[in-house]
Design an enzyme around this catalytic site. Structure first.
Site, short mmCIF file in Angstrom:
data_model
loop_
_atom_site.label_atom_id
_atom_site.label_comp_id
_atom_site.label_asym_id
_atom_site.label_seq_id
_atom_site.Cartn_x
_atom_site.Cartn_y
_atom_site.Cartn_z
N THR A 214 0.84 -1.22 -0.07
CA THR A 214 0.00 -0.06 -0.16
C THR A 214 0.63 1.01 0.19
O THR A 214 1.91 1.45 0.56
CB THR A 214 -0.99 -0.06 1.20
OG1 THR A 214 -1.65 -1.13 1.20
CG2 THR A 214 -1.81 1.16 1.24
N GLY B 236 2.84 -3.23 8.02
CA GLY B 236 3.05 -3.56 9.64
C GLY B 236 4.42 -3.82 9.77
O GLY B 236 5.10 -4.63 8.71
N GLU C 193 -6.24 -5.47 3.72
CA GLU C 193 -6.09 -6.77 3.02
C GLU C 193 -7.46 -6.81 2.14
O GLU C 193 -7.96 -7.76 1.79
CB GLU C 193 -6.14 -8.41 3.73
CG GLU C 193 -5.47 -9.43 3.09
CD GLU C 193 -3.90 -8.88 2.51
OE1 GLU C 193 -3.09 -8.47 3.33
OE2 GLU C 193 -3.87 -8.97 1.30
#
Ligand SMILES: CCCCCCCC/C=C\CCCCC/C=C/C(=O)SCCNC(=O)CCNC(=O)[C@H](O)C(C)(C)COP(=O)(O)OP(=O)(O)OC[C@H]1O[C@@H](n2cnc3c(N)ncnc32)[C@H](O)[C@@H]1OP(=O)(O)O
Ligand SMILES: Cc1cc2nc3c(=O)[nH]c(=O)nc-3n(C[C@H](O)[C@H](O)[C@H](O)COP(=O)(O)OP(=O)(O)OC[C@H]3O[C@@H](n4cnc5c(N)ncnc54)[C@H](O)[C@@H]3O)c2cc1C
Length: 572
Positions: free
Chosen positions: A53, A92, A335
């Protein structure tokens, strides 16, 4: 993995290393590349993030702006972030923890763009953890939940990586820059399909946790009088409390079973894909996208129902429910944002419907679309029969898919472009896809309970739970079932009264049903959901540990309140 995520409070810096980085190597690297990185990843000798992303694009993967340009003179790729919006944003573990990342970037070779592909990039030194030359890194700041996980940003300034760092199991770039096509362009997205499947299990686990907390607490909590003068009942005796909690409990079971199906389906279809058969990819994608969307959305809403069912104490972090809600909210967006995912399922359904219209016999999870009769015959149906309930869900889904597809066709016949017709029907399409997924979950639940071999009484309880789940779905969406007369008002009334009966039937087994999830107190992390039921003693202990209770008189009193009060008193 779901339990591990929860134990870690929704994530630490290394979570994405396990759930996304390592599986991406497993699924997208060649055998040679696996030899190089997989053991390092599995032994956590390197820590990775999944960097896809960007600040400007998450959903629209084809719109990503990071580039990987092949330079045949050095046999390297040049990774670059050309704009502010191309900054990798959200991955993350990227903020402070990871020293490697799989970076999704637009592949350019011989002057042509071949779309998004994955590249292994070292981002921090293995010696001192400083960012590698040309890489700018940082944390994106606090989030709604999951703050143990350092979601980060990354910018690349013409960072050079060896050609072999492109994950080349499917697509390849040869030394001279020749691009070798993968069997399907969507194989670069295979890791997302896998992760979406795992979210179904995380949703099941999160809802199982919330219902464990709320059901146990509802047996400890006593409130009001059912009959004048009688002792206060456990709040779980109130039918409204059962109506709030038991459908969530049933959904948690339904989602576990759906996640088992998903895991098995993923294994079998990826097995076929390994042998070159890509025919199952579209269905796998549609099912995982739809299930991810449906289960996480129902879970997030269900957790909040559990929170409210715990009254005031549910709002306290002591309940564990706010953290669960924050985690489930993340699952709704991460997701693949849920609306976008459900539209992917709708896209597949519309295609299948058209194939069915053209005479093709559909198979797998969509087989029912060609089997269901468009014109129903109304009649008094046995609303306590599971087969009848499953058929009703399939009829509803088939009708809604047909309706949405026909609306779209109508718009196109009036001259609208396909894309415009799609957009103007997208609310209908979402509802149709939800009905399809709901119908799948009901059918899979019904089929699974029939295969229970433990003992008859367990099967009987699970069958009641499955009936409860199905009847609740019908009464909540009554309009959908009534619309074409498939069910009558009398059938809906019958469904409501069977539902009431099921609430009463499940009540004696409710605690056993949540205990069967086998969630240890260390995983639940809830004062209200404690296995020993000693809620009030521990609530008091928990409150005493509040940071504000470290001193008897808080420093803010001396700093602000005391002078403020003094000056107010002086004015009197
Ligand atoms: C345990 C209890 C406690 C729980 C609490 C846990 C708390 C946890 C908290 C935090 C942890 C969270 C962990 C987060 C991890 C998150 C990671 C990420 O988010 S990684 C980034 C993920 N990004 C995405 O998912 C992006 C979504 N977008 C897409 O996938 C695609 O761009 C798209 C939306 C599908 C768009 O595709 P589009 O249609 O525009 O075009 P194409 O890409 O060209 O597609 C054309 C055809 O291909 C089909 N398609 C698309 N994708 C796939 C696929 N993956 N596989 C197969 N086929 C695919 C598409 O349908 C089209 O088909 P046709 O219709 O043409 O046949
Ligand atoms: C907790 C968390 C962890 C994450 N971890 C990672 C990670 O490790 N790695 C990583 O790469 N990314 C990660 N992400 C990013 C995540 O994958 C994206 O945020 C997600 O895919 C949604 O994309 P977006 O932010 O671009 O949303 P947007 O697409 O901007 O969504 C905004 C709105 O637009 C709507 N919309 C967009 N497109 C369409 C369409 N075609 N049709 C109809 N409506 C549309 C959506 O439905 C939504 O309502 C994480 C995100 C979160 C919240």
């Amino acid at each position: 993995m779901a339990a591990a995520l929860q134990t870690l409070g929704g994530g630490i810096g290394i979570t994405l290393h396990w759930i996304a980085f390592t599986p991406t190597i497993e699924q997208q690297a060649t055998e040679e590349q696996k030899k190089k990185w997989l053991k390092l990843a599995q032994d956590v000798a390197i820590v990775g993030a999944y960097a896809q992303t960007e600040m400007g694009h998450g959903t629209f993967v084809r719109g990503l702006e990071t580039t990987a340009t092949y330079d045949p003179s050095t046999q390297e790729f040049v990774i670059n972030s050309p704009t502010l919006t191309s900054t990798k944003w959200w991955p993350g573990g990227l903020g402070k923890t990871a020293n490697h990342a799989t970076v999704m970037a637009q592949l350019y070779t011989r002057g042509k763009c071949y779309g998004p592909h994955n590249f292994m990039v070292q981002i921090r030194s293995l010696e001192n953890h400083q960012p590698c030359p040309g890489v700018t890194l940082g944390d994106i700041g606090p989030k709604m939940e999951s703050n143990g996980n350092d979601n980060g940003f990354a910018r690349f300034d013409h960072v050079r990586i060896p050609r072999e760092n492109m994950l080349m199991k499917f697509a390849r770039v040869e030394a001279d820059g020749t691009y070798v096509q993968p069997p399907s362009s969507k194989l670069a997205y295979s890791n997302m399909v896998y992760l979406r499947g795992t979210f179904v299990m995380s949703a099941a686990q999160a809802l199982a946790s919330a219902t464990t907390i709320a059901v146990r607490y509802s047996c400890v909590r006593r409130q009001s009088e059912m009959k004048p003068g009688e002792p206060e009942p456990q709040i779980l005796e109130y039918q409204t409390q059962q109506y709030k909690l038991f459908p969530q409990l049933a959904a948690a079971y339904a989602f576990w079973f759906a996640s088992w199906f998903m895991t098995q389906q993923h294994g079998s279809i990826t097995g076929s894909m390994e042998k070159g058969d890509m025919s199952g990819l579209a269905e796998l994608h549609a099912l995982s996208a739809g299930l991810k969307s449906y289960t996480t959305a129902v879970t997030a809403r269900g957790i909040d129902v559990c929170r409210m069912a715990c009254g005031g104490h549910g709002y306290s972090h002591a309940s564990g429910l706010p953290a669960l809600f924050g985690g489930a909210a993340a699952l709704c967006t991460a997701e693949g944002e849920n609306t976008v995912m459900m539209l992917q399922t709708a896209r597949y359904l519309v295609k299948c419907f058209a194939q069915s219209q053209a005479g093709k016999r559909l198979t797998g999870t969509v087989a029912y679309l060609s089997a269901v009769q468009p014109s129903p015959v109304a009649g008094n149906r046995n609303m306590s029969d599971l087969g009848t309930l499953v058929a009703a869900f399939q009829h509803r889904a088939a009708r809604m898919v047909r309706h949405a597809a026909m609306q779209m066709q109508g718009e196109m016949q009036k001259g609208k472009a396909r894309e415009d017709a799609w957009n103007s029907c997208s609310v209908l399409l979402i509802k149709a896809a939800e009905a399809h997924v709901h119908s799948f979950v009901v059918r899979n639940f019904a089929e699974t309970v029939q295969t229970v071999e433990v003992d008859e009484s367990v099967r009987a309880v699970l069958t009641s739970l499955c009936q409860l789940y199905s009847l609740y779905g019908i009464t909540e969406h009554a309009g959908d079932f009534l619309k074409d007369g498939y069910l009558t008002g009398r059938d809906i009334d019958a469904a409501s009264s069977h539902l009431s009966a099921m609430l009463a039937r499940v009540r004696p087994d409710a605690v056993a049903l949540v205990d069967a999830f086998d969630l240890h107190d260390k995983i639940l992390r809830s004062v209200l959901g404690r296995y020993d039921g000693r809620v009030y003693e521990h609530l008091y202990e928990w409150a005493k540990k509040s940071p504000l209770n470290k001193s008897e008189v808080h420093e803010s009193y001396y700093k602000y309140l005391q002078p403020f009060l003094k000056s107010n008193r002086a004015k009197l």
